[in-house]
Design an enzyme around this catalytic site. Structure first.
Site, PDB file in Angstrom:
ATOM      1  N   ASP A  33       0.852  -1.199   0.000  1.00 41.82           N
ATOM      2  CA  ASP A  33       0.000   0.000   0.000  1.00 41.82           C
ATOM      3  C   ASP A  33       0.888   1.250   0.000  1.00 41.82           C
ATOM      4  OD1 ASP A  33      -3.241   0.455   1.103  1.00 41.82           O
ATOM      5  OD2 ASP A  33      -1.875   2.166   0.958  1.00 41.82           O
ATOM      6  N   SER A  85     -10.394   5.968  -5.154  1.00 42.93           N
ATOM      7  CA  SER A  85     -11.741   5.383  -5.148  1.00 42.93           C
ATOM      8  C   SER A  85     -12.886   6.386  -5.021  1.00 42.93           C
ATOM      9  CB  SER A  85     -11.835   4.367  -4.007  1.00 42.93           C
ATOM     10  OG  SER A  85     -11.811   5.051  -2.755  1.00 42.93           O
ATOM     11  N   THR A 100      -2.896   5.534 -11.053  1.00 37.43           N
ATOM     12  CA  THR A 100      -3.011   4.398 -10.123  1.00 37.43           C
ATOM     13  C   THR A 100      -3.931   3.313 -10.675  1.00 37.43           C
ATOM     14  OG1 THR A 100      -2.488   5.571  -8.088  1.00 37.43           O
ATOM     15  CG2 THR A 100      -4.011   3.724  -7.887  1.00 37.43           C
ATOM     16  N   THR A 125     -15.764  -2.585 -10.172  1.00 42.93           N
ATOM     17  CA  THR A 125     -16.925  -1.967  -9.528  1.00 42.93           C
ATOM     18  C   THR A 125     -18.140  -1.985 -10.448  1.00 42.93           C
ATOM     19  OG1 THR A 125     -17.806   0.159  -8.765  1.00 42.93           O
ATOM     20  CG2 THR A 125     -15.967   0.268 -10.287  1.00 42.93           C
ATOM     21  N   ASP A 126     -19.319  -1.909  -9.857  1.00 45.45           N
ATOM     22  CA  ASP A 126     -20.528  -1.852 -10.698  1.00 45.45           C
ATOM     23  C   ASP A 126     -20.607  -0.541 -11.476  1.00 45.45           C
ATOM     24  OD1 ASP A 126     -21.177  -0.119  -8.602  1.00 45.45           O
ATOM     25  OD2 ASP A 126     -23.106  -1.053  -8.144  1.00 45.45           O
ATOM     26  N   GLU A 127     -19.815   0.468 -11.054  1.00 44.07           N
ATOM     27  CA  GLU A 127     -19.872   1.766 -11.742  1.00 44.07           C
ATOM     28  C   GLU A 127     -19.386   1.676 -13.185  1.00 44.07           C
ATOM     29  OE1 GLU A 127     -18.735   5.330  -9.755  1.00 44.07           O
ATOM     30  OE2 GLU A 127     -19.348   4.573  -7.803  1.00 44.07           O
ATOM     31  N   TYR A 153     -13.445   8.560 -12.487  1.00 45.12           N
ATOM     32  CA  TYR A 153     -13.198   7.379 -11.637  1.00 45.12           C
ATOM     33  C   TYR A 153     -13.660   6.106 -12.336  1.00 45.12           C
ATOM     34  CZ  TYR A 153     -14.252   3.727  -8.245  1.00 45.12           C
ATOM     35  OH  TYR A 153     -14.348   2.507  -7.614  1.00 45.12           O
ATOM     36  N   ALA A 155     -14.408   5.555 -15.400  1.00 50.21           N
ATOM     37  CA  ALA A 155     -13.715   5.294 -16.671  1.00 50.21           C
ATOM     38  C   ALA A 155     -12.352   4.649 -16.404  1.00 50.21           C
ATOM     39  CB  ALA A 155     -13.552   6.597 -17.448  1.00 50.21           C
ATOM     40  N   LYS A 157     -11.583   2.838 -13.772  1.00 52.09           N
ATOM     41  CA  LYS A 157     -11.819   1.464 -13.301  1.00 52.09           C
ATOM     42  C   LYS A 157     -12.180   0.561 -14.483  1.00 52.09           C
ATOM     43  CE  LYS A 157     -11.886  -0.038  -9.669  1.00 52.09           C
ATOM     44  NZ  LYS A 157     -10.786  -0.684  -8.887  1.00 52.09           N
ATOM     45  N   TYR A 210     -26.672  15.408  -2.074  1.00 48.32           N
ATOM     46  CA  TYR A 210     -26.526  15.934  -3.445  1.00 48.32           C
ATOM     47  C   TYR A 210     -27.873  15.914  -4.167  1.00 48.32           C
ATOM     48  CZ  TYR A 210     -21.484  14.944  -2.809  1.00 48.32           C
ATOM     49  OH  TYR A 210     -20.194  14.878  -2.356  1.00 48.32           O
ATOM     50  N   ARG A 276     -23.790  16.359  -7.811  1.00 44.03           N
ATOM     51  CA  ARG A 276     -22.511  15.920  -8.388  1.00 44.03           C
ATOM     52  C   ARG A 276     -22.625  16.023  -9.910  1.00 44.03           C
ATOM     53  NH1 ARG A 276     -20.907   9.908  -6.650  1.00 44.03           N
ATOM     54  NH2 ARG A 276     -19.789  10.917  -4.937  1.00 44.03           N
ATOM     55  N   HIS A 279     -23.883  12.881 -12.211  1.00 43.92           N
ATOM     56  CA  HIS A 279     -24.293  11.960 -11.134  1.00 43.92           C
ATOM     57  C   HIS A 279     -25.083  10.747 -11.647  1.00 43.92           C
ATOM     58  CE1 HIS A 279     -25.853  12.004  -6.703  1.00 43.92           C
ATOM     59  NE2 HIS A 279     -25.280  10.864  -7.032  1.00 43.92           N
TER      60      HIS A 279
END
Ligand code: NAD
Ligand code: TDX
Length: 339
Positions: A33, A85, A100, A125-127, A153, A155, A157, A210, A276, A279
């Site tokens: 880490d 993250s 990263t 991630t599900d995103e 973020y 994109a 991932k 938000y 956001r 969002h």
């Protein structure tokens, strides 16, 4: 097995290390880490003296350092939790996310193939699927839903996720990918929705929701995610993607109201703030594949998990107060400066 766990000083990585050391007494874990603002070494204090555990401060983008660690440890597997993250930070400055999340993952996988087919698991991630409309509750993300990201973020991932599958196809690296929904639980950094609202409530500070608070997320207790990653590493089919989800969709505003109720705070603390950018409206996971193939399903009901989480924050005030004050960043130097 010797397993390199990257990002183990963060929220999910640390929970994974605790889970894994307890579940597999025969295994050894090397935590790699960088200790960014999100990494907190005091979190790992309970396992620091365990002879099956080693902590190494290193950036996953540092190719020379990563290869030297592989040379020394000869790991059987790598689980990559390390990432930038937080979506809001990626909107402020995407560059470190690309570095990263994408470059770092490629360095780790290059090390895996250089040292001979080391098993690699990418925590995605599900995103990466983008979002779903609020008025079509029947729609869920499956593993074959096209990737369609919204934020820098997600994109980044998605870049790492696709790169992982490319290393399988191109080099035959034994990989798996998990795409999980929103986690909550102990050791969650208080910049994310649930811990931020708990901590603000405890300080009687405004609760910044938000937009109108109508966005929906599928919440999973972190230990359930850790168990899923562990099962995929041991029994998942290489080259495959597994969705992991809590089957527990909730609107943000309902979460915030619930936290107010549990802590006996007035809803007048809720403050609606500017939305956001870009969002995502709703995330919802179809986790049928991991249930069918590996027998995984969530074990902690949200009603229980959220109570347990709130109690944890009440009992671990020092942990999050040191984060808020920035003091935790001196911890490494204090504990390890002279070692
Ligand atoms: P986190 O921000 O709490 O922890 C990230 C950790 O990675 C920190 O300890 C940090 O120091 C470390 N790190 C960052 N950059 C590094 C680098 N260059 N080299 C080495 N270490 C570095 O994140 P989290 O919430 O625990 O998420 C862990 C993983 O799970 C991430 O890959 C994230 O995308 C994914 N994920 C998170 C969620 C969630 O709800 N939190 C859901 C699905 C997937
Ligand atoms: O102050 C806030 N107010 C608010 O309304 C914060 C921090 C968030 N929100 C909203 C935005 C989202 O709709 O709450 C929801 C959850 O926000 P985050 O906790 O930032 O999580 P999210 O953007 O959904 O992303 C998370 O889940 C997927 C993790 O941070 C990612 O790392 C993971 O990949």
């Amino acid at each position: 097995m010797t397993i390199i766990v990257t990002g183990g000083a963060g929220f999910i990585g640390s929970n994974f290390i605790f889970y894994s050391l307890a579940a597999h007494p025969e295994d050894r874990i090397v935590c790699l880490d960088k200790l960014t603002y999100a990494g907190n070494l005091s979190t790992l204090q309970p396992v620091m003296d365990d002879r099956r555990f080693r902590f190494v401060r290193l950036d996953i983008c540092d190719r020379e350092g990563v290869y030297a660690l592989f040379e020394e440890e000869r790991p059987d597997a790598v689980i990559n939790f390390a990432a930038e993250s937080h979506v809001d930070r990626s909107i402020e400055d995407p560059s470190v996310f690309l570095q990263t999340n994408v470059v770092g993952a490629s360095v780790l996988m290059d090390a895996c193939r250089t040292f001979g087919g080391v098993r690699y698991h990418q925590v995605s991630t599900d995103e990466v699927y983008g979002d779903l409309p609020l008025d079509r509750p029947e729609l869920l993300f499956t593993e074959s839903t096209p990737l369609h990201t919204s934020s820098p973020y997600s994109a980044s991932k998605a870049g790492a996720d696709l790169l992982t599958l490319a290393y399988f196809r191109t080099y035959g690296l034994p990989v798996t990918v998990s795409r999980c929904s929103n986690n909550y639980g102990p050791w969650h950094f208080p910049e994310k929705l649930i811990p931020l609202m708990i901590v603000n409530c405890l300080h009687d500070r405004p609760l910044p929701v938000y937009g109108q608070g109508l966005n929906v997320r599928d919440w999973l207790y972190v230990e359930d995610h850790c168990r899923a990653v562990d099962m995929i590493l041991r029994r998942g089919r290489v080259g495959e993607v597994y969705n992991v989800g809590g089957n527990n969709e909730m609107r943000n505003i309902d979460i915030v109201r619930l936290i107010c109720r549990e802590l006996g705070k007035p809803e007048s603390l809720i403050t609606y703030v500017t939305d956001r950018k870009g969002h995502d409206l709703r995330y919802a996971i179809d986790a049928a594949k991991i249930r069918r193939e590996l027998g995984w399903q969530p074990e902690t009901r949200f009603e229980d998990g959220i109570k347990r989480t709130i109690s944890w924050y009440l009992e671990h005030r020092t942990w999050w107060e040191e984060i808020i004050s920035g003091e935790y960043r001196d911890y490494y130097d204090r504990m390890y400066g002279d070692r």
